[in-house]
Design a protein around this motif. Structure first.
Motif, PDB file in Angstrom:
ATOM      1  N   ALA A  51      -5.947   4.478  -4.256  1.00  0.00           N
ATOM      2  CA  ALA A  51      -5.513   3.375  -3.220  1.00  0.00           C
ATOM      3  C   ALA A  51      -6.282   3.726  -2.191  1.00  0.00           C
ATOM      4  O   ALA A  51      -5.636   4.333  -1.086  1.00  0.00           O
ATOM      5  CB  ALA A  51      -3.966   3.476  -3.224  1.00  0.00           C
ATOM      6  N   SER A  52      -7.491   3.482  -2.128  1.00  0.00           N
ATOM      7  CA  SER A  52      -8.501   3.714  -0.822  1.00  0.00           C
ATOM      8  C   SER A  52      -9.371   2.642  -0.953  1.00  0.00           C
ATOM      9  O   SER A  52     -10.242   2.472  -1.844  1.00  0.00           O
ATOM     10  CB  SER A  52      -8.963   5.110  -1.084  1.00  0.00           C
ATOM     11  OG  SER A  52      -9.955   5.384  -0.060  1.00  0.00           O
ATOM     12  N   PHE A  58     -11.604   0.449  -6.313  1.00  0.00           N
ATOM     13  CA  PHE A  58     -10.518  -0.178  -5.682  1.00  0.00           C
ATOM     14  C   PHE A  58     -11.136  -1.463  -4.950  1.00  0.00           C
ATOM     15  O   PHE A  58     -10.508  -2.529  -4.836  1.00  0.00           O
ATOM     16  CB  PHE A  58      -9.851   0.800  -4.688  1.00  0.00           C
ATOM     17  CG  PHE A  58      -8.624   0.181  -3.973  1.00  0.00           C
ATOM     18  CD1 PHE A  58      -7.556   0.223  -4.474  1.00  0.00           C
ATOM     19  CD2 PHE A  58      -8.780  -0.196  -2.676  1.00  0.00           C
ATOM     20  CE1 PHE A  58      -6.299  -0.274  -4.115  1.00  0.00           C
ATOM     21  CE2 PHE A  58      -7.630  -0.700  -2.092  1.00  0.00           C
ATOM     22  CZ  PHE A  58      -6.345  -0.599  -2.508  1.00  0.00           C
ATOM     23  N   PHE A  62     -10.009  -5.518  -5.620  1.00  0.00           N
ATOM     24  CA  PHE A  62      -8.859  -5.645  -4.659  1.00  0.00           C
ATOM     25  C   PHE A  62      -8.367  -7.121  -4.687  1.00  0.00           C
ATOM     26  O   PHE A  62      -7.114  -7.406  -4.589  1.00  0.00           O
ATOM     27  CB  PHE A  62      -9.280  -5.260  -3.204  1.00  0.00           C
ATOM     28  CG  PHE A  62      -8.393  -5.843  -2.160  1.00  0.00           C
ATOM     29  CD1 PHE A  62      -7.313  -4.798  -1.748  1.00  0.00           C
ATOM     30  CD2 PHE A  62      -8.311  -6.907  -1.499  1.00  0.00           C
ATOM     31  CE1 PHE A  62      -6.219  -5.066  -0.657  1.00  0.00           C
ATOM     32  CE2 PHE A  62      -7.284  -7.443  -0.371  1.00  0.00           C
ATOM     33  CZ  PHE A  62      -6.378  -6.373  -0.100  1.00  0.00           C
ATOM     34  N   SER A  65      -6.290  -7.822  -7.607  1.00  0.00           N
ATOM     35  CA  SER A  65      -5.004  -7.137  -7.683  1.00  0.00           C
ATOM     36  C   SER A  65      -4.247  -7.940  -6.465  1.00  0.00           C
ATOM     37  O   SER A  65      -2.842  -8.086  -6.900  1.00  0.00           O
ATOM     38  CB  SER A  65      -5.143  -5.748  -6.973  1.00  0.00           C
ATOM     39  OG  SER A  65      -5.744  -4.949  -8.116  1.00  0.00           O
ATOM     40  N   THR A  90      -1.597  -5.377   1.262  1.00  0.00           N
ATOM     41  CA  THR A  90      -2.093  -4.137   1.914  1.00  0.00           C
ATOM     42  C   THR A  90      -1.006  -3.029   2.711  1.00  0.00           C
ATOM     43  O   THR A  90      -1.207  -1.877   2.062  1.00  0.00           O
ATOM     44  CB  THR A  90      -3.544  -4.503   2.996  1.00  0.00           C
ATOM     45  OG1 THR A  90      -4.329  -5.231   2.128  1.00  0.00           O
ATOM     46  CG2 THR A  90      -4.032  -3.204   3.483  1.00  0.00           C
ATOM     47  N   CYS A  94      -0.982  -0.549  -0.229  1.00  0.00           N
ATOM     48  CA  CYS A  94      -2.309  -0.142  -0.264  1.00  0.00           C
ATOM     49  C   CYS A  94      -2.198   1.213   0.894  1.00  0.00           C
ATOM     50  O   CYS A  94      -3.108   2.109   0.508  1.00  0.00           O
ATOM     51  CB  CYS A  94      -3.426  -0.953  -0.130  1.00  0.00           C
ATOM     52  SG  CYS A  94      -3.543  -2.337  -1.359  1.00  0.00           S
ATOM     53  N   SER A  96      -0.974   4.296   2.569  1.00  0.00           N
ATOM     54  CA  SER A  96      -0.131   5.339   1.984  1.00  0.00           C
ATOM     55  C   SER A  96      -0.219   6.231   3.138  1.00  0.00           C
ATOM     56  O   SER A  96      -1.452   6.662   3.690  1.00  0.00           O
ATOM     57  CB  SER A  96      -0.377   5.774   0.659  1.00  0.00           C
ATOM     58  OG  SER A  96       0.345   6.971   0.320  1.00  0.00           O
ATOM     59  N   SER A 113      -2.419   8.721  -3.593  1.00  0.00           N
ATOM     60  CA  SER A 113      -1.975   7.411  -4.095  1.00  0.00           C
ATOM     61  C   SER A 113      -2.772   6.516  -4.983  1.00  0.00           C
ATOM     62  O   SER A 113      -4.118   6.717  -4.612  1.00  0.00           O
ATOM     63  CB  SER A 113      -1.344   6.489  -2.765  1.00  0.00           C
ATOM     64  OG  SER A 113      -0.270   7.060  -2.101  1.00  0.00           O
ATOM     65  N   HIS A 115      -3.378   3.409  -7.978  1.00  0.00           N
ATOM     66  CA  HIS A 115      -3.133   2.091  -8.492  1.00  0.00           C
ATOM     67  C   HIS A 115      -3.574   2.138 -10.010  1.00  0.00           C
ATOM     68  O   HIS A 115      -4.643   2.398 -10.167  1.00  0.00           O
ATOM     69  CB  HIS A 115      -3.681   0.946  -7.816  1.00  0.00           C
ATOM     70  CG  HIS A 115      -3.477   0.317  -6.545  1.00  0.00           C
ATOM     71  ND1 HIS A 115      -3.566  -0.809  -6.051  1.00  0.00           N
ATOM     72  CD2 HIS A 115      -2.389   1.079  -5.783  1.00  0.00           C
ATOM     73  CE1 HIS A 115      -2.860  -0.887  -5.056  1.00  0.00           C
ATOM     74  NE2 HIS A 115      -2.264   0.052  -4.685  1.00  0.00           N
ATOM     75  N   GLN A 117      -4.221   0.480 -13.070  1.00  0.00           N
ATOM     76  CA  GLN A 117      -4.585  -0.823 -13.464  1.00  0.00           C
ATOM     77  C   GLN A 117      -4.519  -1.104 -15.043  1.00  0.00           C
ATOM     78  O   GLN A 117      -5.061  -0.458 -15.652  1.00  0.00           O
ATOM     79  CB  GLN A 117      -5.798  -1.298 -13.042  1.00  0.00           C
ATOM     80  CG  GLN A 117      -6.072  -1.244 -11.226  1.00  0.00           C
ATOM     81  CD  GLN A 117      -7.373  -1.420 -10.855  1.00  0.00           C
ATOM     82  OE1 GLN A 117      -8.197  -1.353 -11.536  1.00  0.00           O
ATOM     83  NE2 GLN A 117      -7.566  -1.802  -9.554  1.00  0.00           N
ATOM     84  N   VAL A 129       1.944   1.083  -8.943  1.00  0.00           N
ATOM     85  CA  VAL A 129       1.474   1.931  -8.009  1.00  0.00           C
ATOM     86  C   VAL A 129       1.981   3.185  -8.047  1.00  0.00           C
ATOM     87  O   VAL A 129       3.465   3.348  -7.834  1.00  0.00           O
ATOM     88  CB  VAL A 129       1.715   1.012  -6.405  1.00  0.00           C
ATOM     89  CG1 VAL A 129       1.277   1.805  -5.201  1.00  0.00           C
ATOM     90  CG2 VAL A 129       1.139  -0.478  -6.554  1.00  0.00           C
TER      91      VAL A 129
END
Length: 160
Positions: A51-52, A58, A62, A65, A90, A94, A96, A113, A115, A117, A129
């Protein structure tokens, strides 16, 4: 009948060598016993993405998502469009406080962190997440396309 105990964490060479065969048995079991449809997401359709915004996967996923998040929030939680825009997405899922860390004895993906998918036919149908930490994996949130609720993606994600 031969029964073997195979270390799954950290994955032993035996575990890695039999993973696909074990997965096929699991899938067959799920279809026969639990009546899962054959098109339920497979191992190859699940991507773990940090999650970056610095991560290319990502960044490239984005918008898809965020759109899926809004669809889920409005259908399942009855949020208004203003409550589930890109900024809210976000801030909620997103950004974190965890910092990514890769250590020699840690998991290949590192700590931080992510995601998780779930892809089907070239589109994201669910996102888990999660935070991967040294002694646990924490499920932060799961959202999915309500059109695929028949796949019980929350249960599948929890078991995964």
């Amino acid at each position: 009948l031969k029964v073997r105990v195979v270390r799954s964490s950290p994955p032993s060479s035996q575990f890695k060598a039999t993973l696909q065969e074990s997965y096929q048995v699991y899938k067959r079991y799920q279809m026969v016993i639990h009546k899962d449809p054959p098109d339920k997401p497979t191992i190859n359709q699940v991507r773990l993405v940090p999650a970056s915004f610095e991560d290319p996967q990502f960044k490239s996923s984005f918008n898809q998502s965020a759109t899926l998040f809004a669809k889920y929030q409005m259908a399942v939680h009855k949020d208004t469009p203003s409550e589930c825009g890109e900024n809210e997405f976000t801030r909620f899922l997103c950004d974190s406080p965890l910092e990514a860390e890769n250590v020699p004895n840690g998991p290949e993906c590192g700590y931080g962190s992510f995601h998780q998918q779930y892809w089907l036919d070239g589109k994201i149908i669910a996102v888990g997440v999660i935070d991967i930490l040294p002694y646990c994996v924490s499920s932060v949130y799961l959202y999915y396309d309500p059109d695929y609720s028949f796949l019980s993606l929350g249960v599948y994600s929890a078991l995964r």
